[in-house]
Design a protein around this motif. Structure first.
Motif, PDB file in Angstrom:
ATOM      1  N   GLN A 163       3.119  -5.541   7.472  1.00 39.16           N
ATOM      2  CA  GLN A 163       3.835  -6.793   7.696  1.00 39.16           C
ATOM      3  C   GLN A 163       3.089  -7.660   8.704  1.00 39.16           C
ATOM      4  O   GLN A 163       3.042  -8.887   8.580  1.00 39.16           O
ATOM      5  CB  GLN A 163       5.259  -6.522   8.187  1.00 39.16           C
ATOM      6  CG  GLN A 163       6.130  -7.776   8.302  1.00 39.16           C
ATOM      7  CD  GLN A 163       6.289  -8.502   6.978  1.00 39.16           C
ATOM      8  OE1 GLN A 163       6.682  -7.908   5.974  1.00 39.16           O
ATOM      9  NE2 GLN A 163       5.964  -9.791   6.956  1.00 39.16           N
ATOM     10  N   GLY A 164       2.492  -7.021   9.704  1.00 36.27           N
ATOM     11  CA  GLY A 164       1.714  -7.768  10.681  1.00 36.27           C
ATOM     12  C   GLY A 164       0.524  -8.468  10.052  1.00 36.27           C
ATOM     13  O   GLY A 164       0.164  -9.587  10.453  1.00 36.27           O
ATOM     14  N   VAL A 165      -0.092  -7.833   9.059  1.00 43.73           N
ATOM     15  CA  VAL A 165      -1.201  -8.477   8.348  1.00 43.73           C
ATOM     16  C   VAL A 165      -0.677  -9.644   7.527  1.00 43.73           C
ATOM     17  O   VAL A 165      -1.262 -10.739   7.529  1.00 43.73           O
ATOM     18  CB  VAL A 165      -1.932  -7.463   7.448  1.00 43.73           C
ATOM     19  CG1 VAL A 165      -3.110  -8.140   6.746  1.00 43.73           C
ATOM     20  CG2 VAL A 165      -2.417  -6.264   8.258  1.00 43.73           C
ATOM     21  N   GLU A 218       3.309  -6.425  -2.194  1.00 42.68           N
ATOM     22  CA  GLU A 218       3.614  -7.795  -1.761  1.00 42.68           C
ATOM     23  C   GLU A 218       2.458  -8.379  -0.947  1.00 42.68           C
ATOM     24  O   GLU A 218       2.110  -9.551  -1.084  1.00 42.68           O
ATOM     25  CB  GLU A 218       4.891  -7.795  -0.918  1.00 42.68           C
ATOM     26  CG  GLU A 218       5.325  -9.162  -0.427  1.00 42.68           C
ATOM     27  CD  GLU A 218       6.556  -9.097   0.460  1.00 42.68           C
ATOM     28  OE1 GLU A 218       6.713  -9.988   1.318  1.00 42.68           O
ATOM     29  OE2 GLU A 218       7.343  -8.138   0.311  1.00 42.68           O
ATOM     30  N   PHE A 219       1.845  -7.540  -0.104  1.00 38.36           N
ATOM     31  CA  PHE A 219       0.684  -7.978   0.675  1.00 38.36           C
ATOM     32  C   PHE A 219      -0.453  -8.419  -0.240  1.00 38.36           C
ATOM     33  O   PHE A 219      -1.083  -9.464  -0.008  1.00 38.36           O
ATOM     34  CB  PHE A 219       0.223  -6.833   1.585  1.00 38.36           C
ATOM     35  CG  PHE A 219      -1.230  -6.857   1.947  1.00 38.36           C
ATOM     36  CD1 PHE A 219      -1.739  -7.860   2.772  1.00 38.36           C
ATOM     37  CD2 PHE A 219      -2.092  -5.883   1.461  1.00 38.36           C
ATOM     38  CE1 PHE A 219      -3.089  -7.882   3.091  1.00 38.36           C
ATOM     39  CE2 PHE A 219      -3.434  -5.905   1.781  1.00 38.36           C
ATOM     40  CZ  PHE A 219      -3.939  -6.905   2.594  1.00 38.36           C
ATOM     41  N   ILE A 315      -4.954   0.614  -8.637  1.00 34.63           N
ATOM     42  CA  ILE A 315      -5.499  -0.632  -9.203  1.00 34.63           C
ATOM     43  C   ILE A 315      -4.449  -1.304 -10.068  1.00 34.63           C
ATOM     44  O   ILE A 315      -4.206  -2.509  -9.960  1.00 34.63           O
ATOM     45  CB  ILE A 315      -6.774  -0.353 -10.026  1.00 34.63           C
ATOM     46  CG1 ILE A 315      -7.896   0.167  -9.133  1.00 34.63           C
ATOM     47  CG2 ILE A 315      -7.236  -1.625 -10.742  1.00 34.63           C
ATOM     48  CD1 ILE A 315      -9.103   0.714  -9.904  1.00 34.63           C
ATOM     49  N   GLU A 316      -3.819  -0.517 -10.932  1.00 33.46           N
ATOM     50  CA  GLU A 316      -2.838  -1.094 -11.847  1.00 33.46           C
ATOM     51  C   GLU A 316      -1.548  -1.462 -11.131  1.00 33.46           C
ATOM     52  O   GLU A 316      -0.953  -2.506 -11.395  1.00 33.46           O
ATOM     53  CB  GLU A 316      -2.553  -0.097 -12.983  1.00 33.46           C
ATOM     54  CG  GLU A 316      -1.666  -0.657 -14.080  1.00 33.46           C
ATOM     55  CD  GLU A 316      -2.295  -1.836 -14.810  1.00 33.46           C
ATOM     56  OE1 GLU A 316      -1.525  -2.707 -15.281  1.00 33.46           O
ATOM     57  OE2 GLU A 316      -3.523  -1.895 -14.900  1.00 33.46           O
ATOM     58  N   TYR A 317      -1.110  -0.615 -10.221  1.00 27.95           N
ATOM     59  CA  TYR A 317       0.165  -0.855  -9.540  1.00 27.95           C
ATOM     60  C   TYR A 317       0.091  -2.045  -8.588  1.00 27.95           C
ATOM     61  O   TYR A 317       0.957  -2.931  -8.605  1.00 27.95           O
ATOM     62  CB  TYR A 317       0.589   0.394  -8.765  1.00 27.95           C
ATOM     63  CG  TYR A 317       1.792   0.166  -7.873  1.00 27.95           C
ATOM     64  CD1 TYR A 317       3.073   0.039  -8.410  1.00 27.95           C
ATOM     65  CD2 TYR A 317       1.642   0.036  -6.492  1.00 27.95           C
ATOM     66  CE1 TYR A 317       4.177  -0.195  -7.603  1.00 27.95           C
ATOM     67  CE2 TYR A 317       2.738  -0.193  -5.671  1.00 27.95           C
ATOM     68  CZ  TYR A 317       3.999  -0.314  -6.231  1.00 27.95           C
ATOM     69  OH  TYR A 317       5.091  -0.557  -5.420  1.00 27.95           O
ATOM     70  N   ALA A 318      -0.920  -2.082  -7.747  1.00 30.33           N
ATOM     71  CA  ALA A 318      -0.963  -3.082  -6.672  1.00 30.33           C
ATOM     72  C   ALA A 318      -1.843  -4.283  -7.001  1.00 30.33           C
ATOM     73  O   ALA A 318      -1.790  -5.288  -6.290  1.00 30.33           O
ATOM     74  CB  ALA A 318      -1.435  -2.432  -5.378  1.00 30.33           C
ATOM     75  N   LYS A 319      -2.680  -4.192  -8.053  1.00 30.47           N
ATOM     76  CA  LYS A 319      -3.587  -5.283  -8.454  1.00 30.47           C
ATOM     77  C   LYS A 319      -4.649  -5.557  -7.389  1.00 30.47           C
ATOM     78  O   LYS A 319      -5.010  -6.705  -7.135  1.00 30.47           O
ATOM     79  CB  LYS A 319      -2.797  -6.560  -8.778  1.00 30.47           C
ATOM     80  CG  LYS A 319      -1.659  -6.361  -9.767  1.00 30.47           C
ATOM     81  CD  LYS A 319      -2.172  -5.871 -11.125  1.00 30.47           C
ATOM     82  CE  LYS A 319      -1.063  -5.755 -12.147  1.00 30.47           C
ATOM     83  NZ  LYS A 319      -0.103  -4.689 -11.921  1.00 30.47           N
ATOM     84  N   ILE A 320      -5.148  -4.492  -6.759  1.00 29.65           N
ATOM     85  CA  ILE A 320      -6.219  -4.656  -5.783  1.00 29.65           C
ATOM     86  C   ILE A 320      -7.497  -5.105  -6.490  1.00 29.65           C
ATOM     87  O   ILE A 320      -7.637  -4.970  -7.704  1.00 29.65           O
ATOM     88  CB  ILE A 320      -6.477  -3.344  -5.019  1.00 29.65           C
ATOM     89  CG1 ILE A 320      -6.743  -2.186  -5.995  1.00 29.65           C
ATOM     90  CG2 ILE A 320      -5.297  -3.024  -4.103  1.00 29.65           C
ATOM     91  CD1 ILE A 320      -7.062  -0.868  -5.344  1.00 29.65           C
ATOM     92  N   ASP A 321      -8.441  -5.649  -5.720  1.00 24.94           N
ATOM     93  CA  ASP A 321      -9.668  -6.210  -6.286  1.00 24.94           C
ATOM     94  C   ASP A 321     -10.882  -5.313  -6.090  1.00 24.94           C
ATOM     95  O   ASP A 321     -11.939  -5.554  -6.677  1.00 24.94           O
ATOM     96  CB  ASP A 321      -9.949  -7.574  -5.644  1.00 24.94           C
ATOM     97  CG  ASP A 321      -8.776  -8.522  -5.794  1.00 24.94           C
ATOM     98  OD1 ASP A 321      -8.517  -8.951  -6.924  1.00 24.94           O
ATOM     99  OD2 ASP A 321      -8.106  -8.807  -4.783  1.00 24.94           O
ATOM    100  N   GLY A 322     -10.751  -4.308  -5.228  1.00 27.09           N
ATOM    101  CA  GLY A 322     -11.887  -3.443  -4.975  1.00 27.09           C
ATOM    102  C   GLY A 322     -11.464  -2.190  -4.239  1.00 27.09           C
ATOM    103  O   GLY A 322     -10.364  -2.106  -3.687  1.00 27.09           O
TER     104      GLY A 322
END
Length: 605
Positions: A163-165, A218-219, A315-322
């Motif tokens: 949350q701080g980020v 959400e982040f 990758i699939e759950y959070a949609k991270i890029d790397g």
């Protein structure tokens, strides 16, 4: 009569049991439409191994059921029809006339048309969530977690969180970075030193002191909304000693076991050494990192499948890029190459960088991808490696009595790499003394080092707080100090511009100028590199693309220099006009350029 057992709050609405024998099912759910339709479902519960398993679903079939010497585990390999609709698959387990049912969730894999490729146009901002900002003080001390927050302890939890980020994404966007890399955020429920994240005790859940799976997702979404990409830090080499596996190993060879504690020799060069002894090699790859980090055995097929799936799931759950993979040379190298290939199969263009802490280019090159590898030649298939030789060269160049020739010499070795422009480059990181300390708090030399980092080839990475001259060193807990302003009541608050020193303000302005200019520079993002042998501690290089040219001149002298440009005529000519990106002034190129003491001149043509 049925009784419900919820495995976790995360998916309690999706999965239920007729009797409370199965305690864990991992992954938490899986996806329909993967390139490989088969996945491994690991189930854990008392004496479940000899249960009869039945899949009650026309769109899902059981390909393999694997049991081990531990009767508390079953590994099911399930194949999902690509045409199957979204919804749970019913699995029944029968033993001695008693039946347990699982409704295991399946979701449609989304089309990742918006995967954001990470390239030389990007700048990563590495931050340790526990040390950046405390956005939710209520999560500092969570029941069931062994270590509580204590900011007075340099090696303890300090209370920063996801949350701080999120609360300070505006700061990161305005700074000019494009990509956020968080140190590991999965559960690290250890007695001590749990703040850094590298002792994972649960691969599928975010540490509750940092947030939740939902908050992490959400982040990522909010970062994307601001045009920021996200890199997740993962570890396949080891786990934390409090991982539930350590209380009940799935197989005896799940971890590397020794007659007595045996630590790795931390000598990555052994892996590529054609003359290495078996003793040295085994100690390097099978030895434990530290006593609280059991070393995983990636030769175990069940474990390797499990680990690969964790990355695909996130990758699939959070949609991270790397993904940044920790301690890359330590696990089984063939398994790691297979992992890269598997990720690329599912997500073409996805970015992976390996931590390859080796001190010279020849050792580093072993871990860079080789599209045209000869038969029998190892190919890691890694898109990006961590370029430690460049890091040390930049540090050495600007130390007292240092020379910019060290940078030239390292760059001249790029012929041994496939694509050095994709290397992650840096001047320090979370495991090293901060660059401002390394350079004896010389602000001019600091600016020279960052000017090179942000204009040479590669993908720059900046450690949180570099922009405000944080100078921690020595003990890891000290160099990973709290970001000022991340906690209520901090005397210095960078976010609110409270009690920030003049040098810190100058540094912030300097960083913002380069970073925000860099985002729109075609020459930096796509351009070639041409450099000239340094003379008299002046390093001159050109970045050039089809439509753009940038000239960088580094004066590593404590005195003014009158530089004759005749030697550089293939890159710069009298009569050309350029803009000094640090001053904003227009410059008409003549036969000479006057360089101020310790000046980085960045000219945009």
């Amino acid at each position: 009569m049925k009784t419900l057992l919820f495995l976790t709050a995360f998916f309690c609405s999706y999965i239920s049991f007729c009797q409370p024998d199965i305690q864990k099912a991992e992954p938490l759910h899986w996806y329909i439409g993967m390139e490989d339709p088969t996945f491994q479902l690991m189930l854990y519960g008392k004496d479940i191994a000899d249960s009869k398993v039945q899949i009650n679903d026309e769109g899902v079939s059981l390909k393999r059921k694997i049991t081990t010497e531990n009767e508390n585990y079953i590994f099911l390999y399930l194949e999902i029809s690509k045409n199957r609709k979204e919804g749970p698959v019913n699995i029944t387990f029968t033993k001695e006339g008693k039946t347990t049912e699982i409704d295991y969730p399946l979701y449609k894999k989304e089309k990742h048309q918006n995967i954001n490729p990470i390239s030389a146009s990007d700048v990563m901002y590495l931050l340790m969530p526990d040390r950046f900002a405390d956005g939710d003080p209520q999560t500092n001390n969570i029941k069931g977690y062994l270590e509580k927050s204590n900011r007075k302890n340099p090696g303890g939890k300090h209370g920063g969180d996801i949350q701080g980020v999120i609360d300070h994404l505006d700061y990161l966007e305005e700074l000019g970075i494009t990509t956020v890399w968080l140190n590991p955020v999965q559960e690290n429920n250890m007695e001590s030193y749990s703040y850094h994240g590298y002792s994972i005790t649960d691969y599928y859940h975010i540490d509750k002191r940092l947030g939740s799976n939902k908050l992490y997702k959400e982040f990522v979404k909010k970062s994307h909304d601001k045009g920021l990409k996200v890199i997740m830090d993962l570890i396949f080499n080891h786990i934390g000693s409090n991982h539930y596996w350590m209380k009940d190993l799935p197989t005896e060879d799940w971890i590397h076991q020794w007659p007595e504690f045996t630590q790795t020799n931390y000598t990555g060069s052994v892996v590529s050494d054609p003359y290495a002894s078996d003793f040295d090699y085994k100690k390097m790859v099978d030895g434990w990192f530290v006593k609280t980090m059991p070393d995983l055995n990636q030769d175990n097929e069940l474990l390797s499948d499990y680990l690969i799936q964790t990355s695909l799931w996130w990758i699939e759950y959070a949609k991270i890029d790397g993904i940044r993979m920790d301690t890359y040379p330590y696990p089984d190298k063939e398994m790691m190459a297979n992992w890269v290939e598997r990720v690329k199969e599912e997500y073409p263009g996805f970015f992976i960088v390996g931590e390859t802490w080796l001190n010279n280019a020849s050792f580093e090159s072993y871990w860079s991808r080789k599209p045209n590898a000869n038969e029998g030649e190892y190919n890691s298939k890694l898109p990006s490696i961590s370029d430690f030789p460049i890091c040390f060269a930049i540090q050495n160049a600007f130390k007292p009595e240092g020379s910019v020739y060290s940078i030239y010499e390292v760059m001249a070795k790029d012929f041994i790499y496939t694509d050095p422009f994709m290397h992650k480059i840096f001047v320090d990181n979370h495991d090293m003394d901060r660059i401002y300390h390394v350079l004896d708090k010389d602000f001019d030399k600091f600016k020279l080092s960052l000017s090179v980092l942000l204009t040479t080839r590669g993908i720059p990475q900046i450690l949180y707080g570099t922009e405000i001259l944080m100078d921690g060193h020595g003990d890891h807990g000290v160099l990973r100090e709290d970001f000022p302003g991340g906690w209520e009541g901090d005397e210095v608050n960078v976010f609110a511009d409270k009690n920030v020193t003049e040098n810190q303000k100058k540094s912030l302005e300097f960083m913002k100028d380069i970073l925000n200019w860099r985002k729109n520079s075609e020459a930096i993002a796509k351009g070639s590199l041409k450099h000239y042998i340094p003379e008299n501690e002046i390093y001159f290089y050109e970045r050039k693309s089809e439509n753009d040219k940038v000239i960088v001149i580094i004066n590593n002298n404590n005195s003014e220099q009158n530089l004759n440009l005749k030697r550089f005529k293939e890159s710069i000519k009298p009569g050309e006009e350029a803009q000094n990106i640090l001053s904003g002034e227009k410059t008409n190129i003549g036969k000479n350029i006057i360089l101020k003491p310790n000046q980085a001149l960045i000219l945009d043509f």
